[in-house]
Write an enzyme that holds these catalytic residues in place. Structure first.
Site, PDB file in Angstrom:
ATOM      1  N   ILE A 160      61.962 -26.051 101.184  1.00 42.68           N
ATOM      2  CA  ILE A 160      62.798 -27.023 101.877  1.00 42.68           C
ATOM      3  C   ILE A 160      62.096 -28.371 101.963  1.00 42.68           C
ATOM      4  CG2 ILE A 160      64.182 -27.391 103.946  1.00 42.68           C
ATOM      5  CD1 ILE A 160      64.780 -24.811 102.320  1.00 42.68           C
ATOM      6  N   GLU A 161      60.808 -28.352 102.210  1.00 38.63           N
ATOM      7  CA  GLU A 161      60.075 -29.595 102.429  1.00 38.63           C
ATOM      8  C   GLU A 161      59.888 -30.398 101.142  1.00 38.63           C
ATOM      9  OE1 GLU A 161      59.054 -31.187 104.963  1.00 38.63           O
ATOM     10  OE2 GLU A 161      59.511 -29.774 106.563  1.00 38.63           O
TER      11      GLU A 161
END
Length: 587
Positions: A160-161
């Protein structure tokens, strides 16, 4: 009847058969067994309680009824029972199986999760690239999470990051696989200087990220809120929780008022978790990643060139920087980055070759400027070309190196030592423009305002407003004087002798006065020329007009060809105008 009473009769009648004695003995044995008293139960032990502390009252379990010795046994039958959960002893098939076994966060079920599931499932190529990129780092992250007994969903957070890209940098200057902001990275001891950025380091950033997540979970007591704080900041989440508490509202993740990015943060992680847990349900293909380490850690005792490490380990420089993305320069400084990562098999090759290597380990070192210098001056001092010095240290044109800056330079006889720990951890490169600002007076044109004038001269409108005590959009009259600080090359400015402020102001006044005189002469010349063109030239005393003598009907002859030429007076005025115009252009 007892044995004693029967014995005399038996003796008195010896004629009876011996069989009677045998029967008598059997009868006596049976009588003795039947008349034996039952065993007495043991006396209960008497426990005297201590007066210091009262014994806790424990309810005695109900007494079980004892079956008589003649009761029939119960029938043997099968019964169903649910076994308690036990830890699986079989080794995980791959890293994905190991992740599935450690999933422990409560599932989030809402429309945002369904939306993100469809988004990832509709982009199989992107998901494939992202998961393949993670193959280098997943084993290490999973090992650290298991060692800390944390939920395995956190191993999916770099998806996600940063999509598992350790070189990723956001618009807010967050960097690395775990996307640390500069200030947050410093608080978790992630060094950031001109030579390295530990926010990109695989080992250091993973350690810091898990420390931070543990800290957030301890504070909020909920993993979803901890993830929201990791994305939005713990102060913002704390304010949102306090606001809901004051209004009597729930304080779970889905009940807080958050920005859209944070609201989508946990649903994204839940969607990736669902795809990893059930890839066949979303028609997603996960790459084969074995449950074994991809890289090994090698400790360096001396500074080494990246090119030499790549050569000794049979690893390309690109692959080396993929595993060691925090290293910015062509040199690995042992005082700052003592541990490097190499592919598992190549690490052993590197260590064996390093033991027998006899040449220099490094051709670069750090140099600190003692004064503010131009790049050309620095290059001359360190014995490098200016272009190479700019390229290695990423110095843009028209910039000077300020005192105290650290640069990477070639090693030489006097600079042949390893970089110190202080420089490796705190080195900074400070630059200053190679220009100076000089006061200049310009004039506005028709339709100008201050912002438009400043833009024409490449100056900030806000600065121009401060220099002239005006508003940024103030309208200007044609010819209105405006003071600007215009940039000039520092090399040209330094070559001129330094003048006092009084001399500079006098020189400015003289220059402006000369310019005004030139413009006045030009305006006067144009006015005279316009008057001469509008009025016929008068005949001078004692002399006939050229037009009358040669071009008037009184002459009785034909008009001369010279009548079409410019009169002598107009020629003189035009010459004067040209002369004044040249002066004005020179000034």
């Amino acid at each position: 009847m007892t044995f004693v009473s029967l014995l005399p009769s038996a003796i008195a009648r010896p004629s009876r058969s011996w069989r009677s004695l045998v029967v008598l003995g059997v009868a006596l044995a049976l009588a003795a067994c039947a008349s034996a008293p039952p065993p007495r139960p043991p006396a209960p032990a008497v426990v005297t309680p201590k007066p210091a502390a009262a014994a806790p009252v424990v309810s005695a379990p109900p007494a079980r009824a004892e079956l008589p010795p003649y009761a029939p046994l119960s029938e043997i039958a099968t019964a169903s029972a649910v076994p308690p959960p036990v830890t699986m002893l079989a080794a995980p098939l791959d890293i994905w199986d190991r992740i599935r076994r450690g999933l422990a966060m409560p599932d989030l079920e809402n429309d945002l999760v369904r939306d993100r599931e469809q988004w990832y499932a509709a982009r199989p190529d992107y998901f494939q690239r992202m998961t393949e990129r993670s193959s280098r780092y997943l084993f290490h992250i999973v090992e650290e999470i298991e060692r800390r007994n944390m939920p395995m969903e956190l191993a999916l957070l770099p998806f996600i990051e940063s999509a598992f890209n350790p070189q990723a940098v956001s618009s807010a200057r967050a960097a690395g696989m775990w996307q640390f902001m500069p200030a947050t990275g410093e608080s978790f001891d992630l060094k950031q200087n001109v030579f390295r950025d530990d926010r990109r380091d695989v080992l250091a950033s993973t350690r810091a990220a898990l420390d931070y997540l543990e800290q957030l979970h301890t504070r909020f007591g909920d993993w979803h809120l901890a993830l929201a704080a990791y994305n939005w900041g713990q102060g913002n989440v704390n304010k949102a929780v306090t606001r809901n508490q004051a209004q009597g509202l729930p304080t779970s993740y889905t009940d807080l008022n958050m920005p859209q990015e944070t609201r989508m943060y946990v649903p994204k992680l839940q969607a990736v978790k669902n795809l990893v847990a059930r890839p066949e349900a979303f028609n997603v293909q996960l790459p084969a990643i074995g449950n074994h380490p991809f890289f090994d850690t090698v400790t360096l005792e001396r500074d080494m060139d990246v090119a030499l490490i790549s050569s000794l380990s049979n690893v390309s420089e690109r692959d080396f920087r993929t595993l060691n993305p925090s290293i910015k320069q062509p040199l690995v400084m042992a005082a700052g980055t003592p541990n490097i990562l190499l592919p598992w098999d190549n690490a052993k090759v590197f260590e064996d070759r390093l033991k027998t290597f006899k040449g220099p380990l490094a051709t670069w070192t750090a140099w600190t400027a003692s004064a503010t210098l131009s790049v050309a001056q620095v290059a001359d001092q360190v014995g490098m070309s200016e272009s190479e010095l700019r390229e290695v240290n990423n110095i843009p044109p028209r910039m000077k190196v300020k005192a105290g800056s650290s640069l990477l330079v070639r090693r030489s006889g006097t600079r042949d030592r390893d970089v110190s720990e202080f420089v490796a951890d705190h080195a900074q490169l400070s630059l200053t423009p190679d220009i100076i600002l000089k006061r200049s007076v310009v004039k506005a044109r028709k339709g100008d305002n201050l912002a438009k004038l400043a833009q024409r001269y490449g100056v900030s409108p806000v600065s121009a407003a401060g220099w002239n005590r005006m508003s940024v959009n103030e309208r200007l009259k044609p010819g209105q004087r405006v003071t600007l600080m215009l940039a000039r090359p520092a090399s040209v400015a330094v070559a001129e002798p330094r003048k006092s402020s009084r001399a500079q102001s006098r020189e400015t006044v003289e220059r402006e006065t000369a310019q005004d005189r030139t413009e006045a002469r030009s305006a006067k010349g144009r006015k005279v020329a316009a008057q001469r063109e509008s009025k016929p030239e008068k005949a001078r005393p004692g002399r006939k007009s050229t037009a009358v003598a040669k071009g008037s009907p009184k002459s009785g002859g034909k008009a001369s060809a010279k009548a079409s030429k410019t009169p002598r007076g107009e020629v003189k005025v035009a010459a004067a105008n040209n002369k004044n115009g040249r002066k004005a252009r020179r000034n």
